[in-house]
Enzyme design. Structure first.
Site, PDB file in Angstrom:
ATOM      1  N   SER A 171       0.844  -1.193   0.000  1.00  0.00           N
ATOM      2  CA  SER A 171       0.000   0.000   0.000  1.00  0.00           C
ATOM      3  C   SER A 171       0.885   1.251   0.000  1.00  0.00           C
ATOM      4  CB  SER A 171      -0.958  -0.038   1.196  1.00  0.00           C
ATOM      5  OG  SER A 171      -1.972   0.929   1.050  1.00  0.00           O
ATOM      6  N   LYS A 223     -19.714  18.238   2.298  1.00  0.00           N
ATOM      7  CA  LYS A 223     -18.795  18.478   3.406  1.00  0.00           C
ATOM      8  C   LYS A 223     -18.675  17.235   4.276  1.00  0.00           C
ATOM      9  CE  LYS A 223     -16.096  20.748   6.142  1.00  0.00           C
ATOM     10  NZ  LYS A 223     -14.729  21.050   5.702  1.00  0.00           N
TER      11      LYS A 223
END
Length: 346
Positions: A171, A223
């Site tokens: 990763s 948001k």
């Protein structure tokens, strides 16, 4: 029997005193370490791995011969060492700079890595090589993005960067590893995991069951997409997945730019490969260990220098370290005393 009980009571009193003292000492040690990491900062540490290796090799060589011949052999080795130093002084040997990075979820070693990269960019010359011994299972995207950007600075400056992975570079760890000009991994090192994962718990139904309302107020349509306390919508969930996919696309693009021969769509599935498999997949360039690679550099008569930043302990830290040593000796003494009491009782 009474005498034994008296001895045992005295022993318990000493033990309680020691436990209290231990608590004070540990507090001092923790305080000293925090202080050392803060105001005192860190110091640059450089170890010549080739010189240390040759010194230990001589020790091993001496130990293997009969005692009668050790003095003569030691004299011969000293002469050969002096001659080697004179020859080395006459030439400008190429240097191998060795760095270490052990990553956690936040890639906490990034600031130290950035400082070392800045120092090396001012020092390296043509022919030098930088070897990064990297171990990381990944973590936060922005943290590892910054760590990888530090290695890109070396790449952009034209420095020769080799990354060695002995255990894992997955990763975010692979995001860093792919910046190398030459990438080496041990046969069973874990490589890949080019993917993005997010996990968010949601306790909305539990709160609703107990008549608890959560008000989430935002300015901006997205948001907040998914929340822990509030009720999640399908629109928010879809946007969250869209953001994950966007991050994955950026990750794939980043790796593909640095390893253009890699079939990125085949390997960017979130899967992992072991070293030998990773070579076949094009994720690495060679199978091997960092020890073998650096030993080969030493055999080529190159200077191999391990560079790191070490935390500088303050006065309390040094005092705590001394107390630790004394405490270990005291504990050993107490354990021996307990054993003696057991045998006396019998």
């Amino acid at each position: 029997m009474i005498e034994w009980l008296a001895d045992y009571g005295l022993f318990l009193a000493k033990t309680m005193t020691l436990v209290i003292a231990l608590g004070v000492i540990l507090t001092l040690i923790a305080h000293g370490r925090r202080k050392g990491q803060g105001s005192a900062g860190s110091t640059l540490k450089i170890v010549e791995l080739d010189e240390r290796f040759q010194r230990r090799r001589r020790q091993l060589h001496l130990a293997a011969v009969p005692k009668a011949g050790r003095r003569r052999l030691a004299k011969q080795l000293r002469k050969s060492t002096k001659l080697a130093h004179k020859q080395e002084a006459k030439r400008e040997a190429e240097r191998v700079w060795v760095l270490d990075f052990e990553g956690d979820m936040k890639a906490s070693g990034t600031s130290a890595l950035a400082e070392l990269v800045s120092l090396l960019l001012e020092e390296i010359r043509s022919g030098d090589e930088i070897v990064l011994r990297l171990q990381s299972g990944g973590g936060l995207v922005h943290s590892y993005g910054l760590a990888a950007a530090q290695l890109d600075r070396l790449r952009d400056a034209g420095a020769r960067l080799t990354v060695c992975v002995d255990k894992v570079a997955a990763s975010g760890g692979y995001m860093m590893a792919c910046c190398a000009n030459h990438l080496i991994a041990a046969p069973f090192a874990v490589i890949g995991s080019i993917g993005v994962v997010a996990q968010i718990p949601n306790v909305h139904r539990l709160l609703k069951k107990h008549d608890v309302d959560v008000e989430l107020l935002t300015a901006g349509r997205y948001k907040r997409t998914l929340t822990v306390l509030g009720e999640n919508s399908e629109e928010g969930r879809a946007k969250f997945l869209e953001d994950l996919q966007s991050t994955h696309d950026l990750f794939k693009h980043y790796v593909a730019q640095r390893r253009p021969a890699l079939d990125i769509e085949t390997v960017a599935t979130g899967e992992i490969w072991y070293g030998s498999e990773a070579l076949d997949a094009g994720l690495i360039d060679a199978v091997g260990t960092s020890d073998a690679y650096l030993l080969e550099k030493q055999r080529q008569q190159l200077r191999v220098l391990n560079v790191s930043l070490a935390s500088r302990a303050g006065l309390m830290g040094k005092l705590g370290k001394g107390m630790e040593s004394g405490l270990e000796r005291s504990i050993d003494h107490i354990l021996q005393r307990v054993e003696d009491l057991r045998w006396q009782r019998r």
